[in-house]
Motif scaffolding. Sequence first.
Motif, PDB file in Angstrom:
ATOM      1  N   GLY A 136       0.813  -1.212   0.000  1.00 49.13           N
ATOM      2  CA  GLY A 136       0.000   0.000   0.000  1.00 49.13           C
ATOM      3  C   GLY A 136       0.847   1.263   0.000  1.00 49.13           C
ATOM      4  O   GLY A 136       0.574   2.225  -0.730  1.00 49.13           O
ATOM      5  N   LEU A 149       0.046   3.274  -3.515  1.00 48.68           N
ATOM      6  CA  LEU A 149      -1.065   4.211  -3.371  1.00 48.68           C
ATOM      7  C   LEU A 149      -0.581   5.655  -3.466  1.00 48.68           C
ATOM      8  O   LEU A 149       0.452   6.024  -2.904  1.00 48.68           O
ATOM      9  N   TYR A 165      -4.930   3.026   5.314  1.00 47.92           N
ATOM     10  CA  TYR A 165      -4.753   3.854   4.123  1.00 47.92           C
ATOM     11  C   TYR A 165      -6.066   4.486   3.656  1.00 47.92           C
ATOM     12  O   TYR A 165      -6.187   4.834   2.471  1.00 47.92           O
ATOM     13  N   TRP A 183      -7.272   5.553  -0.825  1.00 47.09           N
ATOM     14  CA  TRP A 183      -8.023   4.816  -1.852  1.00 47.09           C
ATOM     15  C   TRP A 183      -8.683   5.798  -2.813  1.00 47.09           C
ATOM     16  O   TRP A 183      -8.641   5.612  -4.037  1.00 47.09           O
ATOM     17  N   LYS A 200      -5.095  -0.666  -6.527  1.00 43.32           N
ATOM     18  CA  LYS A 200      -5.823  -0.909  -5.277  1.00 43.32           C
ATOM     19  C   LYS A 200      -5.952  -2.408  -5.012  1.00 43.32           C
ATOM     20  O   LYS A 200      -5.749  -2.864  -3.884  1.00 43.32           O
ATOM     21  N   VAL A 237      -2.776  -4.020  -3.631  1.00 40.01           N
ATOM     22  CA  VAL A 237      -2.494  -3.900  -2.200  1.00 40.01           C
ATOM     23  C   VAL A 237      -3.010  -5.131  -1.452  1.00 40.01           C
ATOM     24  O   VAL A 237      -2.424  -5.557  -0.464  1.00 40.01           O
TER      25      VAL A 237
END
Length: 236
Positions: free
Chosen positions: A23, A27, A104, A108, A117, A120
Motif C-alpha cells: 500500500g 497508493l 490507508y 483509496w 488498489k 495492495v
Amino acid sequence: MSPFLGEVIGTMILIILGNGVVGGVVLNKSKAHNSGWIVITLGWGLAVAIAAYAVGGISGAHLNPALTIALAIIGQFSWSDVPMYIAAQLIGAFLGAVVVWLHYFPHWKATEDPAAKLGVFATDPAIPHRLSNLISEIIGTFILVLGILAIGANKFADGLNPLIVGFLIVSIGLSLGGTTGYAINPARDFGPRLAHFLLPIAGKGSSNWGYAWIPVIGPIIGGGLGALFYKVFFLT
C-alpha cells in the motif's frame, strides 16, 4: 494463547505489514509512493520474520496453508489439526487486510488505478498466462518450503531462525516474485482478496476471481513437492 489464536494473530500481523508495504508503495500521496520492488520484498521479508517471532512459540508460526499441508504430507504435523490452522490463517489474513484498508483510508480515493488498489490486497500476474503463472507459484512455494525445512535443520544462535526465514522471503521475492507477485501462500491471497471484494473501497474494480485459484492451488502443489523433495533427498 491457543495455537488457533496464535495463527490468527500471526497471520494478521503478516498481512498488516506485508500488504501494508505494498500500500505504501503503490497508493498515491503515500510518502513511500513509487519506492519500488526492493522496498516491497524487504517489507514482506520483515513481515514474515516479525510474525514468526510473535507466535512461533505458540503455534509454530505456519501462517500459510501451503506450509501446514506440506508439513502434514511428510508427517511433521497432524492432519487432524490442518483444518483448524487453515481456518485461523484465512481469518487472520482477512482481518489484516481490513486493518490495511483502514490504515490507508484516504489514499483509496486519491488513487485512480483500480488495479493498484487490488494489488495492495491480492496478487496478479505481470503477464497473464495461466500455465506459466501456475508454474511460477509452484516454483516459488517449492523453494519456500524446501528453504524453511533446510533452515530448520541448521544450528543458529537462539532466536535467529525467523530472521533467516525472512531473508528467504526477500530472496524469493527478488529472484522469482516478478512474474506473479509471489503469493506463495493461499491465505495471503484469498483472505485479502475477499476483503477487497467485501469492503467499500473507493473506486475499486474487479477482485479478479478468475485468477484467484492460481495463488491457492499453485502454492499447495509447490509446498507439497518441496516437502517431499526435502524428505527424499535430505532425510533419506
